[in-house]
Every structure is written in structure tokens, then in C-alpha cells.
Design a protein around this motif. Sequence first.
Motif, PDB file in Angstrom:
ATOM      1  N   LEU A 178       0.695  -1.350  -0.078  1.00 54.33           N
ATOM      2  CA  LEU A 178      -0.009   0.074   0.095  1.00 54.33           C
ATOM      3  C   LEU A 178       0.950   1.254  -0.068  1.00 54.33           C
ATOM      4  CD1 LEU A 178      -2.603  -1.205   2.779  1.00 54.33           C
ATOM      5  CD2 LEU A 178      -2.911  -0.982   0.334  1.00 54.33           C
ATOM      6  N   LEU A 179       0.561   2.293  -0.665  1.00 59.76           N
ATOM      7  CA  LEU A 179       0.955   3.583  -0.747  1.00 59.76           C
ATOM      8  C   LEU A 179       1.477   4.198   0.556  1.00 59.76           C
ATOM      9  CD1 LEU A 179       1.902   5.057  -3.446  1.00 59.76           C
ATOM     10  CD2 LEU A 179       0.003   6.565  -3.240  1.00 59.76           C
ATOM     11  N   PRO A 225     -16.171  -7.363 -12.092  1.00 62.97           N
ATOM     12  CA  PRO A 225     -16.849  -5.987 -12.148  1.00 62.97           C
ATOM     13  C   PRO A 225     -15.991  -4.783 -11.765  1.00 62.97           C
ATOM     14  CG  PRO A 225     -18.412  -7.986 -11.344  1.00 62.97           C
ATOM     15  CD  PRO A 225     -16.778  -8.261 -11.212  1.00 62.97           C
ATOM     16  N   GLU A 226     -16.489  -3.587 -12.073  1.00 61.36           N
ATOM     17  CA  GLU A 226     -15.985  -2.483 -11.542  1.00 61.36           C
ATOM     18  C   GLU A 226     -15.977  -2.432 -10.070  1.00 61.36           C
ATOM     19  OE1 GLU A 226     -16.281   2.484 -12.316  1.00 61.36           O
ATOM     20  OE2 GLU A 226     -17.955   1.128 -12.946  1.00 61.36           O
ATOM     21  N   ASP A 227     -14.801  -2.019  -9.349  1.00 64.64           N
ATOM     22  CA  ASP A 227     -14.715  -1.874  -8.029  1.00 64.64           C
ATOM     23  C   ASP A 227     -14.573  -3.274  -7.279  1.00 64.64           C
ATOM     24  OD1 ASP A 227     -14.062   1.078  -8.195  1.00 64.64           O
ATOM     25  OD2 ASP A 227     -16.327   1.373  -8.117  1.00 64.64           O
ATOM     26  N   HIS A 228     -14.671  -4.157  -7.950  1.00 66.99           N
ATOM     27  CA  HIS A 228     -14.667  -5.698  -7.414  1.00 66.99           C
ATOM     28  C   HIS A 228     -13.358  -5.737  -6.712  1.00 66.99           C
ATOM     29  CE1 HIS A 228     -16.265  -9.774  -6.834  1.00 66.99           C
ATOM     30  NE2 HIS A 228     -14.921 -10.008  -7.109  1.00 66.99           N
ATOM     31  N   LEU A 229     -13.285  -6.211  -5.477  1.00 64.59           N
ATOM     32  CA  LEU A 229     -12.027  -6.480  -4.767  1.00 64.59           C
ATOM     33  C   LEU A 229     -11.893  -8.272  -5.223  1.00 64.59           C
ATOM     34  CD1 LEU A 229     -12.573  -5.026  -1.363  1.00 64.59           C
ATOM     35  CD2 LEU A 229     -11.389  -4.167  -3.395  1.00 64.59           C
ATOM     36  N   ALA A 286      -5.336  -4.023  -2.045  1.00 69.14           N
ATOM     37  CA  ALA A 286      -6.707  -3.363  -1.407  1.00 69.14           C
ATOM     38  C   ALA A 286      -6.714  -3.784   0.069  1.00 69.14           C
ATOM     39  CB  ALA A 286      -7.908  -3.746  -1.959  1.00 69.14           C
ATOM     40  N   THR A 287      -6.645  -5.044   0.380  1.00 73.21           N
ATOM     41  CA  THR A 287      -6.684  -5.429   2.041  1.00 73.21           C
ATOM     42  C   THR A 287      -5.450  -6.573   2.058  1.00 73.21           C
ATOM     43  OG1 THR A 287      -8.290  -7.297   1.474  1.00 73.21           O
ATOM     44  CG2 THR A 287      -9.158  -5.161   2.061  1.00 73.21           C
ATOM     45  N   VAL A 343      -1.530 -10.359   1.459  1.00 78.21           N
ATOM     46  CA  VAL A 343      -2.437  -9.679   0.592  1.00 78.21           C
ATOM     47  C   VAL A 343      -3.716 -10.605   0.598  1.00 78.21           C
ATOM     48  CG1 VAL A 343      -2.930  -8.911  -1.767  1.00 78.21           C
ATOM     49  CG2 VAL A 343      -0.576  -8.409  -0.663  1.00 78.21           C
ATOM     50  N   LYS A 344      -4.711 -10.087   0.744  1.00 82.10           N
ATOM     51  CA  LYS A 344      -6.152 -10.665   0.809  1.00 82.10           C
ATOM     52  C   LYS A 344      -6.838 -10.348  -0.616  1.00 82.10           C
ATOM     53  CE  LYS A 344      -9.108 -10.974   4.068  1.00 82.10           C
ATOM     54  NZ  LYS A 344      -9.929 -10.535   5.157  1.00 82.10           N
ATOM     55  N   THR A 345      -6.819  -8.892  -0.868  1.00 85.96           N
ATOM     56  CA  THR A 345      -7.546  -8.588  -2.085  1.00 85.96           C
ATOM     57  C   THR A 345      -6.665  -7.636  -2.957  1.00 85.96           C
ATOM     58  OG1 THR A 345      -8.813  -7.122  -0.927  1.00 85.96           O
ATOM     59  CG2 THR A 345      -9.795  -9.208  -1.157  1.00 85.96           C
ATOM     60  N   PHE A 346      -7.108  -7.398  -4.087  1.00 92.06           N
ATOM     61  CA  PHE A 346      -6.635  -6.637  -5.058  1.00 92.06           C
ATOM     62  C   PHE A 346      -7.725  -5.876  -5.940  1.00 92.06           C
ATOM     63  CE2 PHE A 346      -4.046 -10.433  -5.370  1.00 92.06           C
ATOM     64  CZ  PHE A 346      -2.708  -9.919  -4.921  1.00 92.06           C
ATOM     65  N   ARG A 347      -7.145  -4.591  -6.300  1.00 97.16           N
ATOM     66  CA  ARG A 347      -8.101  -3.926  -7.296  1.00 97.16           C
ATOM     67  C   ARG A 347      -7.314  -3.265  -8.280  1.00 97.16           C
ATOM     68  NH1 ARG A 347      -8.684   1.417  -7.273  1.00 97.16           N
ATOM     69  NH2 ARG A 347     -10.925   1.128  -7.906  1.00 97.16           N
TER      70      ARG A 347
END
Length: 907
Positions: free
Chosen positions: A117-118, A394-398, A442-443, A450-454
Motif C-alpha cells: 500500500l502507498l 466487475p468495476e470496483d470488485h475486490l 486493497a486489503t 495480501v487478501k484482495t487487489f483492485r
Amino acid sequence: MRAFLRIADALQDGDEELSVWVRQVTDIAQDTEDILDEFSLLQDHDQAHGFYGSLLKLACCVKNAKASYRIASALKGINSRMKIISQVHKHLRHKFIQAKQGSDSNTWHDCRCDALLLDESDLVGIDKPKKILVEWLIKGGPGREVVSLAGMGGMGKTTLAKQVYDDAGVKKHFKIRAWITVSESCKIQDLLKDMVQQLYKATRRRVPQAVESMNNNQLKRTIKELLQRSRYLIVLDDVWNLDKWHAVKYALPSNSFRSRVVLTTRNADVAAFTSGIESNSKIHNLEPLPLAESWELFCRKTFKGNACPPHLEEICRNILRKCEGLPLAIVAISGVLATKSKWRIDEWDMVSRSLGAEIEGNDKLKYLKKVLSLSFNDLPYYLKYCFLYLSIFPEDHLIEHMRLIRLWVAEGFIEAKEGKTLEEVAEDYVNELMNRSLMQVATTTSDGRVKTFRIHDLLREIIISKSRDQNFAAIVKEQNMQWPDRVRRLSVHNSLEDPLPIRSVSRLRSLFMFGVMEKPLLNKLFPGGFRLLNVLDLRNSPLKKFPVEVVNLYHLKYLSLRDTKVKMVPRYIEKLQNLETLDLKHSQVTELPIEILKLQKLRHLLVYRNEYASYEHFHAKSGFRIMESIGVFRSLQKLCFIEANLEGSEHMMRELGKLTQLRRLGIVKLRRENGKALCSSIEKMTSLRALSISSEEEDDIIDLQNLSAPPVLLQRLYLRGRLEILPHWISSLHSLVRLSLKWSRLKDDPLEDLQHIPNLVHLILCQVHNGEKLCFRSGGFKKLKILGIDEFDELRSIEVESGAMACLEELSIGRCQFLKKVPSGIEHLTKLKVLEFFDMPVELINTIRPDEKCNDCWKISHIPEVYSTYWKEGGWEVYPLESLADGENCPLPKDFINTRELRTRWK
């Protein structure tokens, strides 16, 4: 053909003639693959044995003869097509030579330093706008105000808003904060439900079950009631149109507590409209980074903070000029350049020239797409399909980390490497994409995984377009929406009454359903069948029965019925001989048929559900019943969760020892008498990373003392049940990062044995020991960041020596009815950020009340970064200590208590 495609792919986007040729070869390669797979279906029919097998062969004879003739004819057609494109290949040979000359340097070194993460240290040019926005939020007028952040995609609106949202002064000023991501395609009801859930979470209250059945008006009333008497900050990120704003604005009360709404949008009309109708509202238009700050960001990301080599400066400044101060473009191009050799000036020059002269006069959005397309084009061949695959979501899907890896493996995108599993190679691919700034974390879990990306919206637009052009994948979101005849992957989004037109998809390889609420009648949607399907993902669809159409999917490798209401797996699942992943997590399946033993290519078997959201319940997970001969699954890597209280369970525990490839194992309802057999099996699981075991009943003993050689790579260990004696081998687990011991009821204090586990990051202790005192010794738990202490029935004091738990960031203590004082020595935990008490005696809470002078309060006040101390049952809250500034009449040290508002709330 694939070898040719690897070479040609490097130049196809820059040469239209070559692009046409690549598409032709790709079509032929896919047709050949389909024909070979159809032929393998015929071969499969010939594998039957015995009398029944002979009858089956006879019955299929005529059918197969026709199919064989058709296959032979198709192969002849392919040969003819190949002769034609081979002539074209001779004409393009010089371009292949050029591509081959540049391919050797196109390597990527695994660098994980900036893949997470940034950090604030990675940002440039953000201090001034952040200061302005913080001032707007805190010093504005008494009513509700809207602050809009407007700018094109990639300008950094979300990044700036997040920095403001996380500012210490902002956290202290607003009682309730919530961050809501608003996508173009999200439904109003889903948006309102998300707001309700986040607001309940922000107020530390449980979300009522009735929320799921509320209509829009009820949801709006609930939001208004939650916010009416509070000073709140709501961030609505990425608002595309006014419809979404109109849907939520009346739910956000314009109270007298100086509440604020921050709205980010790439649509200037949305920002202008909201500022026009809201009194005292403001707009902040994001501007491109100045040249100096652009250069700083460019060098930081390209050269890892070092100066640009003089011989590359002219080229780099030319590239930077084309980025026009857009942060996302700078970061994306830097990700490409960071992989180049500093001594191959021709490669850097090629990057500069390949952007094209037309970029300078183009619209900014189109220009940014061009820049981001370059990031895609520069990917190694083996990563391009992996990255294109993200277009199906889909859009914004994690995007779940392990789900993506299993899908890549099932699709055949992962190239085998000696000494590594396919999943480990896929993990390397993920790291490469992250380090190129093409995927964002993402999380993460508490131990850093790492659990999720976007992916960024604009990146997603690019890969959707490329996927469609290459017949790689198509997305269906509207009724009667068409897709290419040759499409290989189909992703159906949103709930439509009749989402798909009836047509043949005989060449389809993957099918996904996202948000489809109607029961997917596969045989009606696809009357021509999809016998060549590799992936079928029906997660969260309203299925109640196992789809019968699956029986004919001989090539199926990935099947997910997660979060469905399927209760039974039929016996004919044995026909899925190539199945590698069977995901029945959170379905209603509790038993698998014995025929599943024939699926010996299974790599991941997930069959369990969480019975309770709270860890207070002993049986928090339910598993599934499986047969004794489980050892046939020699390729299995994940097995969760099997019930071990069945007849013949000891033999089953011994069978587990044959699963030497296991990386994660979950067992529930383990009996004491089976412990020795289980230990013998675990010793053979040299690849095991995660182990979860719970006993049959809370008082049943888990006997793990016979494990003499535990897996050296074990990272996560969860034991739920009575131990009495801490297994001796736990303290020797050097790779262990997460340990959970619940209902252990140990005779001796476990801290002496646990404190020297070198890499332990997260420790949960629940009903572990009945001693009256816990002492954390100096030098112990050197890397521990999260500690949970729960339900120690006799505990009366906790002591923290200087130098103990030097890295601890979060401490949670609950249900210790005799603990009436905060831990002694808590002031030594100088890195603590979260201090949580729940279900604790009122005497302990009183020791930190601001209207009483006491040393315990003074000790807490000297932990510099604590931002949350609260009693979970709706009791006390303490805000960031660095912001507790006011209080001339404060009875406590000045840095402990804050404003009149908080003092009133305490009373």
C-alpha cells in the motif's frame, strides 16, 4: 503457433499489419486447441471397461465416427489456413527479427519493495492541497457542507481524499467517519446498504439483520437516524453522475454539528451542481503536478529514489513531458522503465518514441489510456493473459488473491518451473504485476499477507477493450447485449431477468456470474452446450441444486458454487476427471459422495462454512464428512474443513499423511484418541503453511504431544480446544507468524514458551490459562504487533516490562472479570495504536475516566500513538492523544484529555 505468437506479440500494437496477422494466428491456434480437446472427449469414451463399457463403446460408435470425420476435416482446413498465413509470415520476417532482438532484455526482476500500500513517503505535491482541505473540513460553517474534489481520472483525487480522511486532526474532529466507494454501475440499494453497514461499524454497533430486507426509503431513514445527532464525515469516492448524489443527499442530515461530505468525481458537472445547491460548499480542482514535483516522483519510482543517470536524463525528461504531470501516468511509465537496464539507451529511447507524436494533441483521457496501454504492452508474454483476465471482474470488485491464482492455474496461464508449484509461480506473477503498479493491494491480513487487489478504472477500461478485440473475454451487462461469436470467456454482470440471448457458445472456455439474482438455467441460456469449458464460477448465484449440466464438462478444472444454497453433490461428479478446484465454501454441503475419490487431480477442496460471526462460540466452523481413503488426493494443496469424529477416523488421520503437497489443512471435531495418528501424518506434510484444529467438544483434549518434527514452513496455527500442556514443538516454529490458542486451559503459563518465537506477529489467547498474573518479560515477543487476551477467568493483573513487545500496535483485552486495572507498565508500549477493552469490570473502566486523577490514566496518556480506547458495550471512547489538547481545567495531564465535547460524552 504459440512460439510465433510470443515473438509477434511484442510488436503487434505498434504495427497494424502484424496485428492482423497475429489475430489470424490466434484464431487458428484456438481452433486447433478446440479440435484437440474435442478429440480427447472421443478418446475418453474409449476408456470404459467390462460389459457395460463394451455396450457404451458400441452405442457411441456411429456418433464418434461422424465426430472423427468432422475433426479430420477441420484439421485439413486448419492446415490450409496455416499455409496461407505462412506466406504472410515470410513477408513479415524482418519484423520478427526486430522483435527478437529486443526480447532478451525484457526481463523482470522480483522486487517487492514498493508492492504494498502507498505510504505517505511515496506521495509528492500533496501537502499543500491536504492542508487546505483539512482546514475546510474543520473550520467551516455550522451546517452540513460538501467539499468536492474534481479532476480527470488518474489525477490523484482518491489518494488526496484518503490522506485527508486519515489525518489525525480530522479523526479527532469527527465522531463518525465512513468511506463509501461509488462506482458507475453500482445500484442505489447496494450503495445505501453499504453506508448503513459502515455507519454501524463506525459507531461500534452490530448491524441488524433487518437491514438486508430494507427498501431504499427505510435505508435512508436509518442513515439519517444514525447521523442526526453526530458530527460526521462521509467520503463518497468516484461519483460518476448526479443520480448517485441525489440518492444519498437527503439521507445525510444537515445538522448543526458542522458535518461534512467529501465527494470525488471526474465529472465537473457533478462537482458544480453540488456546490451550487449546498451553501458554503467548496470545489477543489486537482491540477497536474508541477515539473519539479513530477521529476521527483518520476525518479523516486523509476530509480528507487536515486538520481537519474546523466546519459538518460534527456530521454527521461522527454518521457516525463508527455506525462503532463498526471501522477498515474508517471507511476505507470516509471513501472515500465524500472525494469530496463540503465545501459540500454535504445530501450529507453524506444519507450519514449513508442508513445507516438499524436499523444501531444489528444484529449487527456485518451492520452492517459495510451500511456497505460504502454504499461500493458511492455508486459512479458506470460503476464499479458494474466492481466487481461482481470477484465472479467466487475468495476470496483475486490479481487481475492487465492481465487485469482486458482483461476490462472485452471486457465493454463501458468508456466511450470522446476522446484515450484504452479501456485507458487502464479504468486510470482502477482508480485510482478504489483511491482509494475498495474495491480493495487486493497486489503491485507494481520500478518501482512495480501487478501484482495483492485485495478484502476482506466486500466480496467483498457484491458476490457483489448480482451474484446482479441476475443479473449466479453462482458455482458445488458439484456440482448451481443458478444463475439468466437469469445473464449464470458462474464455476466448484474441481475437481469433475461441476461443472455440464446445462442451457441460451443467454444466457450470460462463462464462467470456476478450479481445475477435469477437462477442461471445453463441449458436454456446455452442450448448448444459448452463441452470445452475449463472454468465455471457460479459463486453467490441463487442455486439450490447442483447444476446437472456440469456432468458433461469433461475438461472442467475449476468449479465454484461458493455462497450458494446447494446441499448435495451428486455421484456423477466422478465424471469431472480434470477438476482441480472444487469450491463449496459457505454452501450447505456437509458430505461428499465416495465417487469424488476418482477426482485425483484435485488441488483445492473447500467445503465449510462459518456458523457464527463471533469467536465466543466454540463450534464456529462446520466442515464436511469424507470417506476414509482420502489419501488418493496426492495433488491436494488445500483441504478445509474435514470432520474427524466419524467411524474409522483414525484410519482417515493416517491417510492424511499421503497428502504431502498440502499447504493448508483444517480439521474440526478431532477426538483425543486420533491425535497420535494425526501427528504422524502432519510430520509428512513438509509444505504445510497453515494448520487449524478444533476438538469435538470444548472439554475434549487435543493431543498433539507426539509431533516430534513439525513442518518447518508452518506460518499459521489455530488450535481450538483443551490442551492442558502446551505442545513442546510450538516454540520451535521459526516461520510462525500467527498463533491462536482458544479454550486451551493450560496448567502452566504459556508466555515463557511463546515469547521467543522469532517471527510471531499476531497472538490470540482465549481461556488459555487460569493464573492470576500475566507477565510479559523484557526482550520477549520482539515482532508481535497484535495481541488479544480473552476470558482469563482468574486473571487479576498484567505486567509489561520495559523492552517487552517493542513492536506491539494493537492490544485487546476482554471478558477478564477480575482484572480491575490496566496493565502495569503499559507506558512501555510506545508503538501502540489501538487499545481495546470489551466486557470488562466497571472498576477498570473507572480507572481511565477523565474526571478522576489516577496513575493508570497517566500511564495510558504517555503512549504517543494510541488512537482508540473503548469499552465495547457502548462505554467509553478515547480519541487520538496527540489531539487531546484543550482542557485548562483538566484534572489529568494536559496531553490526555481533549475537548469539552468529549468531556460531556464521558459524563
